[in-house]
Enzyme design. Structure first.
Site, PDB file in Angstrom:
ATOM      1  N   LYS A 111       0.862  -1.193   0.000  1.00 12.61           N
ATOM      2  CA  LYS A 111       0.000   0.000   0.000  1.00 12.61           C
ATOM      3  C   LYS A 111       0.895   1.238   0.000  1.00 12.61           C
ATOM      4  O   LYS A 111       1.551   1.552   1.000  1.00 12.61           O
ATOM      5  CB  LYS A 111      -0.874   0.035   1.246  1.00 12.61           C
ATOM      6  CG  LYS A 111      -1.848   1.210   1.210  1.00 12.61           C
ATOM      7  CD  LYS A 111      -2.453   1.509   2.567  1.00 12.61           C
ATOM      8  CE  LYS A 111      -1.814   2.669   3.278  1.00 12.61           C
ATOM      9  NZ  LYS A 111      -1.846   3.937   2.581  1.00 12.61           N
ATOM     10  N   GLY A 148       7.068   4.755   8.367  1.00 11.60           N
ATOM     11  CA  GLY A 148       6.263   5.968   8.520  1.00 11.60           C
ATOM     12  C   GLY A 148       6.524   6.633   9.843  1.00 11.60           C
ATOM     13  O   GLY A 148       7.578   6.431  10.481  1.00 11.60           O
ATOM     14  N   GLU A 182       9.828   0.918  10.749  1.00 17.70           N
ATOM     15  CA  GLU A 182      10.896   1.894  10.438  1.00 17.70           C
ATOM     16  C   GLU A 182      10.272   3.264  10.623  1.00 17.70           C
ATOM     17  O   GLU A 182       9.434   3.678   9.818  1.00 17.70           O
ATOM     18  CB  GLU A 182      11.381   1.709   8.995  1.00 17.70           C
ATOM     19  CG  GLU A 182      12.057   0.376   8.718  1.00 17.70           C
ATOM     20  CD  GLU A 182      13.462   0.281   9.300  1.00 17.70           C
ATOM     21  OE1 GLU A 182      13.904   1.206   9.999  1.00 17.70           O
ATOM     22  OE2 GLU A 182      14.122  -0.743   9.067  1.00 17.70           O
ATOM     23  N   CYS A 240      13.970  10.463   6.712  1.00 20.87           N
ATOM     24  CA  CYS A 240      14.027   9.985   8.087  1.00 20.87           C
ATOM     25  C   CYS A 240      15.408  10.221   8.681  1.00 20.87           C
ATOM     26  O   CYS A 240      15.544  10.542   9.852  1.00 20.87           O
ATOM     27  CB  CYS A 240      13.669   8.499   8.125  1.00 20.87           C
ATOM     28  SG  CYS A 240      14.648   7.483   7.027  1.00 20.87           S
ATOM     29  N   GLU A 246      10.539  16.306  15.180  1.00 24.01           N
ATOM     30  CA  GLU A 246      11.008  16.009  13.818  1.00 24.01           C
ATOM     31  C   GLU A 246      10.204  16.862  12.831  1.00 24.01           C
ATOM     32  O   GLU A 246       9.066  16.512  12.504  1.00 24.01           O
ATOM     33  CB  GLU A 246      10.764  14.518  13.513  1.00 24.01           C
ATOM     34  CG  GLU A 246      11.278  14.109  12.170  1.00 24.01           C
ATOM     35  CD  GLU A 246      10.776  12.726  11.703  1.00 24.01           C
ATOM     36  OE1 GLU A 246       9.637  12.351  11.991  1.00 24.01           O
ATOM     37  OE2 GLU A 246      11.554  12.045  11.013  1.00 24.01           O
TER      38      GLU A 246
HETATM   39  P1  NAD Z   1       2.620   8.210   8.021  1.00 23.44           P
HETATM   40  O1  NAD Z   1       2.873   7.405   9.244  1.00 23.44           O
HETATM   41  O2  NAD Z   1       1.616   9.294   8.092  1.00 23.44           O
HETATM   42  O3  NAD Z   1       2.138   7.276   6.808  1.00 23.44           O
HETATM   43  C1  NAD Z   1       2.884   6.161   6.364  1.00 23.44           C
HETATM   44  C2  NAD Z   1       1.943   5.136   5.746  1.00 23.44           C
HETATM   45  O4  NAD Z   1       1.079   4.621   6.768  1.00 23.44           O
HETATM   46  C3  NAD Z   1       1.009   5.695   4.674  1.00 23.44           C
HETATM   47  O5  NAD Z   1       0.881   4.734   3.649  1.00 23.44           O
HETATM   48  C4  NAD Z   1      -0.306   5.878   5.415  1.00 23.44           C
HETATM   49  O6  NAD Z   1      -1.457   5.855   4.591  1.00 23.44           O
HETATM   50  C5  NAD Z   1      -0.291   4.698   6.360  1.00 23.44           C
HETATM   51  N1  NAD Z   1      -1.088   4.865   7.592  1.00 23.44           N
HETATM   52  C6  NAD Z   1      -1.466   6.006   8.195  1.00 23.44           C
HETATM   53  N2  NAD Z   1      -2.154   5.733   9.328  1.00 23.44           N
HETATM   54  C7  NAD Z   1      -2.173   4.383   9.451  1.00 23.44           C
HETATM   55  C8  NAD Z   1      -2.674   3.487  10.448  1.00 23.44           C
HETATM   56  N3  NAD Z   1      -3.286   3.935  11.542  1.00 23.44           N
HETATM   57  N4  NAD Z   1      -2.501   2.171  10.275  1.00 23.44           N
HETATM   58  C9  NAD Z   1      -1.827   1.707   9.182  1.00 23.44           C
HETATM   59  N5  NAD Z   1      -1.336   2.499   8.204  1.00 23.44           N
HETATM   60  C10 NAD Z   1      -1.489   3.819   8.343  1.00 23.44           C
HETATM   61  O7  NAD Z   1       4.052   8.733   7.588  1.00 23.44           O
HETATM   62  P2  NAD Z   1       4.424   9.724   6.380  1.00 23.44           P
HETATM   63  O8  NAD Z   1       3.994  11.114   6.757  1.00 23.44           O
HETATM   64  O9  NAD Z   1       3.961   9.129   5.095  1.00 23.44           O
HETATM   65  O10 NAD Z   1       6.029   9.621   6.387  1.00 23.44           O
HETATM   66  C11 NAD Z   1       6.845  10.437   7.164  1.00 23.44           C
HETATM   67  C12 NAD Z   1       7.381   9.708   8.378  1.00 23.44           C
HETATM   68  O11 NAD Z   1       8.015   8.498   7.964  1.00 23.44           O
HETATM   69  C13 NAD Z   1       8.460  10.489   9.109  1.00 23.44           C
HETATM   70  O12 NAD Z   1       8.253  10.403  10.501  1.00 23.44           O
HETATM   71  C14 NAD Z   1       9.751   9.775   8.723  1.00 23.44           C
HETATM   72  O13 NAD Z   1      10.820   9.920   9.638  1.00 23.44           O
HETATM   73  C15 NAD Z   1       9.287   8.369   8.607  1.00 23.44           C
HETATM   74  N6  NAD Z   1      10.194   7.587   7.780  1.00 23.44           N
HETATM   75  C16 NAD Z   1      10.950   6.631   8.391  1.00 23.44           C
HETATM   76  C17 NAD Z   1      11.859   5.889   7.631  1.00 23.44           C
HETATM   77  C18 NAD Z   1      12.706   4.820   8.254  1.00 23.44           C
HETATM   78  O14 NAD Z   1      13.205   3.978   7.523  1.00 23.44           O
HETATM   79  N7  NAD Z   1      12.882   4.799   9.567  1.00 23.44           N
HETATM   80  C19 NAD Z   1      11.970   6.121   6.258  1.00 23.44           C
HETATM   81  C20 NAD Z   1      11.170   7.095   5.675  1.00 23.44           C
HETATM   82  C21 NAD Z   1      10.270   7.819   6.451  1.00 23.44           C
END
Ligand code: NAD
Length: 486
Positions: free
Chosen positions: A172, A223, A245, A279, A377
């Protein structure tokens, strides 16, 4: 031939599938709608899970050669369509050409390298009496949930290890960047049996349905930390395996012996690569007081030389913020700094009337350690530059966070660099370099930056169950032993 410019559909059970409802995808550089995207229903997710479970029966027994071939063919397809992928990635994500190239070509490299990885079975005991073997068996159906900052690469980081270990996977993408992933699913239909890889598109609810779904055995999630906690809570209902992650607040520590002019380009890109929507971006820059003024001055000069704009323009180095909610969130940090009277060394002014979600590169001069810009962040191009004097104190400050994703140390005194680096609480600590990743290098977060890791054999193992099989070679209940006894 796959048309990258229109007709975005999900891949479910090897078929291209629309949905009753759609949502819009935007170009962040123009704020214009560029596509309508299927918004998957719960019934469509059920279909994808049923297809993935059915496909698992054969895929788990496929040979290593077959899986390796599939991943190499996916890499070929990514490379063959790289122009289309890069153009679409820039359009939907906003990143300039160089970043799009790094991500797309990196995705192909990852497929090829992960394809070489296997988890050999472990012979624990092999004696005249017993044979004990531990194997690594696939889990079943994996749900891959991906964010918007590196949509293709982070999908591949889940697809490649899931498939090579014999799992099937449903991916997804983020609702903000679904387009390249939908096209990837479409392309892979020629390579993989139906159901082995599905791509479904939808909002956060779709993610929630996946984490609760009884037919999915593992969630590989990248995320936000808060979302990761929701994923963990929901996955607990069916005791799914999880890899999380999550967010980071990476410190970079700069020693007094650096040449400010030479080091500043490195420090700048450590913080602002991908417009700081990274990230592992440096999110706190600790500079020794002896070189603080000079480093800050050079950072300001360098920042002014960097071209921010539409990623489709060839001279653009930094694109827009990827989506409107994130744009509003980043603006909050600017407002918080202004409200508290922190000094912007450069940037700070946002033109809300701009044609895209653009934010200027901004440096905040030595704000308090307890300020939001230091402790949170921002995930946007605003960086606190902080002064330090005492080594033990800067290590304490660097570690004083709930996050533990990455960190870096920069200096000429390699002994000091290593001494400091070894005390930093983070999954990856870079010394005199940053953002070096490899398919063979474990990547993951300490503390609230995550659980488990991706890449390397450690990451691969997370797509498997231990499966220990013991054989007693001299059982006393068989015909042979009865005869012997007689
Ligand atoms: P997000 O958590 O809002 O969304 C990530 C994904 O999760 C999306 O596909 C979203 O639709 C889905 N999602 C949202 N709520 C959900 C739920 N309750 N249950 C299941 N899925 C759900 O994150 P974002 O804004 O897309 O990305 C930014 C964040 O990601 C930042 O905090 C960044 O540091 C982190 N990030 C971490 C890494 C890593 O490898 N550690 C890499 C890239 C980004």
């Amino acid at each position: 031939m796959v048309d990258f410019d229109s007709n975005y559909r999900q891949t479910i059970s090897g078929r291209l599938v629309s949905a009753d409802k759609t949502f819009a995808a935007y170009n962040p550089a123009t704020r214009k709608v560029i596509a309508e995207v299927p918004d998957a229903s719960q019934a469509q997710l059920d279909d994808a899970v049923a297809a993935a479970r059915a496909a698992f029966r054969a895929w788990r027994n496929s040979s290593v050669a077959e899986r390796t071939h599939a991943l190499n063919t996916i890499a070929d397809l990514i490379e063959k369509n790289s122009e289309s992928f890069m153009t679409l990635l820039t359009r939907e994500q906003g990143k300039p050409r160089a970043g799009a190239q790094w991500e797309i070509m990196g995705s192909a490299i990852w497929c090829r390298e992960i394809a070489k990885q296997t988890l050999p079975e472990e012979i624990v005991e092999d004696t005249a009496d017993r044979r004990v073997v531990t194997r690594f068996s696939p889990l079943g159906v994996v749900g891959g949930i991906v964010p918007w900052n590196f949509p293709v690469l982070l999908a591949i980081w889940k697809i490649a290890p899931a498939l090579v270990t014999g799992n099937t996977i449903i991916v997804k993408p983020s609702p903000f960047t679904p387009l390249c992933t939908l096209k990837l699913g479409e392309l892979c239909r020629d390579v993989l049996p139906p159901g082995v890889l599905s791509v479904v598109s939808g909002g956060d609810d779709l993610g929630k349905w996946m984490t609760a779904h009884p037919g999915i055995s593992k969630i590989a999630f990248t995320g936000h930390t808060d979302t990761g906690k929701d994923v963990m809570r929901s996955a607990a209902g069916t005791l799914k395996r999880i890899t999380l992650e999550l967010g980071g607040n990476d410190p970079a520590i700069v020693l007094a012996d650096v040449d400010p002019k030479k080091i500043v380009p490195e420090l700048f890109w450590a913080a602002f690569q991908n417009n700081a929507q990274f990230c592992n971006a440096t999110k706190r820059l600790y500079v020794h007081e002896d070189v603080y003024d000079e480093v800050l001055k050079e950072m300001v000069t360098y920042s002014k030389s960097v071209k921010v704009g539409d990623g489709e323009r060839p001279d653009t180095q930094l694109g827009p913020i990827q989506n409107q909610p994130q744009y509003e969130k980043v603006i909050e940090y600017f407002e918080d700094c202004r409200k508290h009277g922190y000094r912007f060394a450069v940037g700070g002014q946002i033109d809300r009337s701009a044609h895209g979600w653009f934010v200027p590169v901004t440096l905040v001069d030595n704000p308090p350690e307890t300020s939001r810009i230091v402790t949170e962040e921002p995930f946007g191009p605003i960086l606190p530059v902080l002064k330090w004097k005492d080594e033990a104190d800067v290590i304490r400050r660097a570690n004083d966070t709930v996050y533990g994703l990455g960190a870096s140390v920069w200096g000429m005194d390699l002994e000091a660099v290593q001494r400091i680096g070894s005390q930093l609480e983070a999954g990856t600590v870079w010394l005199n370099e940053v953002h070096q990743y490899s398919p063979h290098q474990a990547f993951g977060g300490h503390k609230q930056s995550g659980i488990g890791c991706e890449n390397s054999l450690h990451g691969l193992m997370e797509y498997t169950n231990w499966h220990t099989i013991t054989l007693n070679k001299n059982a006393g209940f068989g015909r042979q032993s009865t005869t012997k006894a007689a």
